[in-house]
Design a protein around this motif. Structure first.
Motif, PDB file in Angstrom:
ATOM      1  N   THR A   1       0.839  -1.202   0.000  1.00  0.00           N
ATOM      2  CA  THR A   1       0.000   0.000   0.000  1.00  0.00           C
ATOM      3  C   THR A   1       0.873   1.251   0.000  1.00  0.00           C
ATOM      4  N   ILE A   2       0.588   2.142  -0.930  1.00  0.00           N
ATOM      5  CA  ILE A   2       1.308   3.414  -1.037  1.00  0.00           C
ATOM      6  C   ILE A   2       0.371   4.540  -0.621  1.00  0.00           C
ATOM      7  N   PHE A   3       0.866   5.409   0.265  1.00  0.00           N
ATOM      8  CA  PHE A   3       0.074   6.543   0.731  1.00  0.00           C
ATOM      9  C   PHE A   3       0.344   7.770  -0.131  1.00  0.00           C
ATOM     10  N   HIS A   4      -0.722   8.446  -0.541  1.00  0.00           N
ATOM     11  CA  HIS A   4      -0.628   9.723  -1.243  1.00  0.00           C
ATOM     12  C   HIS A   4      -1.547  10.715  -0.539  1.00  0.00           C
ATOM     13  N   SER A   5      -1.231  11.986  -0.666  1.00  0.00           N
ATOM     14  CA  SER A   5      -2.100  13.012  -0.110  1.00  0.00           C
ATOM     15  C   SER A   5      -2.297  14.130  -1.121  1.00  0.00           C
ATOM     16  N   PRO A   6      -3.525  14.668  -1.209  1.00  0.00           N
ATOM     17  CA  PRO A   6      -3.738  15.846  -2.058  1.00  0.00           C
ATOM     18  C   PRO A   6      -3.029  17.079  -1.506  1.00  0.00           C
ATOM     19  N   HIS A   7      -2.686  17.041  -0.219  1.00  0.00           N
ATOM     20  CA  HIS A   7      -1.940  18.155   0.374  1.00  0.00           C
ATOM     21  C   HIS A   7      -0.495  18.132  -0.093  1.00  0.00           C
ATOM     22  N   LYS A   8       0.043  19.296  -0.361  1.00  0.00           N
ATOM     23  CA  LYS A   8       1.458  19.436  -0.663  1.00  0.00           C
ATOM     24  C   LYS A   8       2.222  19.652   0.648  1.00  0.00           C
ATOM     25  N   VAL A   9       3.468  19.247   0.657  1.00  0.00           N
ATOM     26  CA  VAL A   9       4.301  19.408   1.857  1.00  0.00           C
ATOM     27  C   VAL A   9       4.381  20.885   2.220  1.00  0.00           C
ATOM     28  N   GLY A  10       4.111  21.199   3.487  1.00  0.00           N
ATOM     29  CA  GLY A  10       4.186  22.576   3.962  1.00  0.00           C
ATOM     30  C   GLY A  10       2.882  23.333   3.892  1.00  0.00           C
ATOM     31  N   GLU A  11       1.854  22.755   3.264  1.00  0.00           N
ATOM     32  CA  GLU A  11       0.553  23.419   3.230  1.00  0.00           C
ATOM     33  C   GLU A  11      -0.025  23.515   4.635  1.00  0.00           C
TER      34      GLU A  11
ATOM     35  N   ASP B   1       0.479  25.560   6.665  1.00  0.00           N
ATOM     36  CA  ASP B   1       1.504  26.080   7.588  1.00  0.00           C
ATOM     37  C   ASP B   1       1.906  25.045   8.634  1.00  0.00           C
ATOM     38  N   LEU B   2       1.905  23.751   8.258  1.00  0.00           N
ATOM     39  CA  LEU B   2       2.262  22.695   9.193  1.00  0.00           C
ATOM     40  C   LEU B   2       3.568  22.020   8.790  1.00  0.00           C
ATOM     41  N   MET B   3       4.366  21.685   9.797  1.00  0.00           N
ATOM     42  CA  MET B   3       5.561  20.881   9.607  1.00  0.00           C
ATOM     43  C   MET B   3       5.246  19.449  10.034  1.00  0.00           C
ATOM     44  N   ASP B   4       5.677  18.495   9.225  1.00  0.00           N
ATOM     45  CA  ASP B   4       5.384  17.092   9.486  1.00  0.00           C
ATOM     46  C   ASP B   4       6.582  16.389  10.107  1.00  0.00           C
ATOM     47  N   PHE B   5       6.313  15.459  11.015  1.00  0.00           N
ATOM     48  CA  PHE B   5       7.351  14.592  11.588  1.00  0.00           C
ATOM     49  C   PHE B   5       6.834  13.162  11.582  1.00  0.00           C
ATOM     50  N   ARG B   6       7.656  12.234  11.117  1.00  0.00           N
ATOM     51  CA  ARG B   6       7.367  10.803  11.174  1.00  0.00           C
ATOM     52  C   ARG B   6       8.384  10.171  12.119  1.00  0.00           C
ATOM     53  N   ILE B   7       7.887   9.412  13.100  1.00  0.00           N
ATOM     54  CA  ILE B   7       8.763   8.832  14.123  1.00  0.00           C
ATOM     55  C   ILE B   7       8.466   7.342  14.217  1.00  0.00           C
ATOM     56  N   SER B   8       9.495   6.529  14.080  1.00  0.00           N
ATOM     57  CA  SER B   8       9.333   5.079  14.140  1.00  0.00           C
ATOM     58  C   SER B   8       9.648   4.570  15.545  1.00  0.00           C
TER      59      SER B   8
ATOM     60  N   SER C   1      11.227  14.171   8.359  1.00  0.00           N
ATOM     61  CA  SER C   1      10.244  15.184   8.009  1.00  0.00           C
ATOM     62  C   SER C   1      10.341  15.473   6.518  1.00  0.00           C
ATOM     63  N   ASN C   2       9.215  15.397   5.810  1.00  0.00           N
ATOM     64  CA  ASN C   2       9.207  15.741   4.393  1.00  0.00           C
ATOM     65  C   ASN C   2       9.592  17.200   4.173  1.00  0.00           C
ATOM     66  N   LEU C   3       9.093  18.070   5.047  1.00  0.00           N
ATOM     67  CA  LEU C   3       9.374  19.499   4.890  1.00  0.00           C
ATOM     68  C   LEU C   3      10.854  19.794   5.078  1.00  0.00           C
ATOM     69  N   ILE C   4      11.449  19.255   6.132  1.00  0.00           N
ATOM     70  CA  ILE C   4      12.861  19.506   6.398  1.00  0.00           C
ATOM     71  C   ILE C   4      13.739  18.879   5.316  1.00  0.00           C
ATOM     72  N   SER C   5      13.284  17.745   4.785  1.00  0.00           N
ATOM     73  CA  SER C   5      14.053  17.071   3.731  1.00  0.00           C
ATOM     74  C   SER C   5      13.914  17.757   2.375  1.00  0.00           C
ATOM     75  N   GLY C   6      13.005  18.729   2.276  1.00  0.00           N
ATOM     76  CA  GLY C   6      12.839  19.467   1.029  1.00  0.00           C
ATOM     77  C   GLY C   6      11.964  18.778   0.003  1.00  0.00           C
ATOM     78  N   GLU C   7      11.145  17.804   0.426  1.00  0.00           N
ATOM     79  CA  GLU C   7      10.259  17.106  -0.502  1.00  0.00           C
ATOM     80  C   GLU C   7       8.999  17.927  -0.754  1.00  0.00           C
ATOM     81  N   LYS C   8       8.386  17.705  -1.897  1.00  0.00           N
ATOM     82  CA  LYS C   8       7.205  18.482  -2.292  1.00  0.00           C
ATOM     83  C   LYS C   8       5.900  17.712  -2.110  1.00  0.00           C
ATOM     84  N   GLU C   9       5.979  16.382  -2.225  1.00  0.00           N
ATOM     85  CA  GLU C   9       4.779  15.548  -2.158  1.00  0.00           C
ATOM     86  C   GLU C   9       4.851  14.594  -0.969  1.00  0.00           C
TER      87      GLU C   9
END
Length: 291
Positions: free
Chosen positions: A66-76, A78-85, A92-100
């Protein structure tokens, strides 16, 4: 399979899981417990939604890739995302400079956090350095471990889980906003706790403020309290009382000093209070110790 959901909007994320993917749910206070339908796989998550940020803890396995997609673009929004395992890896997609937002979400055991990005400096290079440092930090990993050790079989564990995530967030945001370049290593942290214990042992018979001990050993109040309790098995205040009571008993048995003199010498000018504490600790009054 593709999982398509709003990622930066907690209510849209919730409604998408409920209506588009038929997750079962139960609301409890400011959390929602959601469980995957059997035909999709196995798993669950708890979503917490605040005024201007949200986070969720989840563990699941889809029955197919399963692949996750979102209609939201990274940084929309005004939120910063963090993924923690559960292994303590923070990204973080935002810190890594990713767009999607596009992730393999087939088999997940972790946490997602979305915080207003205007809280943080705009230097993504510095933030990336701090993300990498956090994965090697003893205290950060210990706080994460308490989160991942908290069961969330149903909504009943949500209050404890929420409090532990918020405790981690408080620590984490403080670090991202600070000028510190690195976290404490485990060895350095333990050395500071030992320094704090030595300071308490030396000064136990006078009035000691937590802030004074904190300044002496170079730890903030929260980390000092937790580390001290882990090291001595007692909170700082209880450790001080124990030290005083044991010293008082030794003086009662080995000297001719009066009960009042002994109380004064260990920091209790009120004889009644001293006697009460002594009785609570040893099961007898100090005046009975010499009988």
């Amino acid at each position: 399979m593709e999982l398509v959901l709003p990622y930066l909007e907690s209510e849209g994320f919730k409604q998408g899981l409920l209506h588009d993917y038929r997750f079962r749910h139960q609301d409890f206070l400011n959390s929602t417990f959601m469980e995957m339908p059997d035909d999709l796989g196995t798993g669950k998550l708890i979503l917490f939604s605040k005024k201007n940020f949200h986070f969720f803890r989840g563990k699941w396995n889809f029955g197919e890739e399963t692949i996750f997609h979102s209609p939201h673009k990274v940084g929309e929004n005004d939120l910063m995302d963090f993924r923690i395992s559960t292994e303590g890896k923070i990204s973080s997609n935002l810190i890594s400079g990713e767009k999607e937002f596009e992730h393999d979400t087939t088999d997940i055991d972790g946490m997602r956090i979305f915080i207003p990005k205007n809280l943080f400096p705009k230097d993504n290079g510095l933030l990336m350095e701090k993300l990498n440092n956090a994965e090697r930090n003893y205290l950060s990993q210990e706080k994460l471990k308490t989160i991942f050790d908290t069961p969330f079989e149903d909504f009943s564990g949500s209050i404890i889980l929420e409090s532990r995530i918020l405790e981690f967030l408080s620590y984490w945001i403080h670090y991202l906003l600070s000028d510190e370049k690195t976290f404490e290593s485990k060895k350095a942290f333990e050395e500071k706790i030992k320094l704090a214990k030595d300071f308490v042992d030396t000064n136990a018979f006078r009035e000691l403020a937590i802030k004074e001990i904190s300044r002496y050993c170079g730890l903030n109040n929260c980390d000092l309290k937790k580390g001290f309790k882990d090291y001595t098995q007692l909170p700082i205040r209880q450790y001080i009382i124990k030290t005083r009571m044991e010293a008082a008993r030794q003086m009662l048995l080995e000297t001719e000093k009066s009960v009042g003199e002994i109380g004064d010498s260990i920091g209790y000018c009120n004889r009644g209070h001293f006697s009460q504490l002594y009785q609570r600790y040893f099961g007898k009054l100090p005046s009975e110790e010499r009988l």
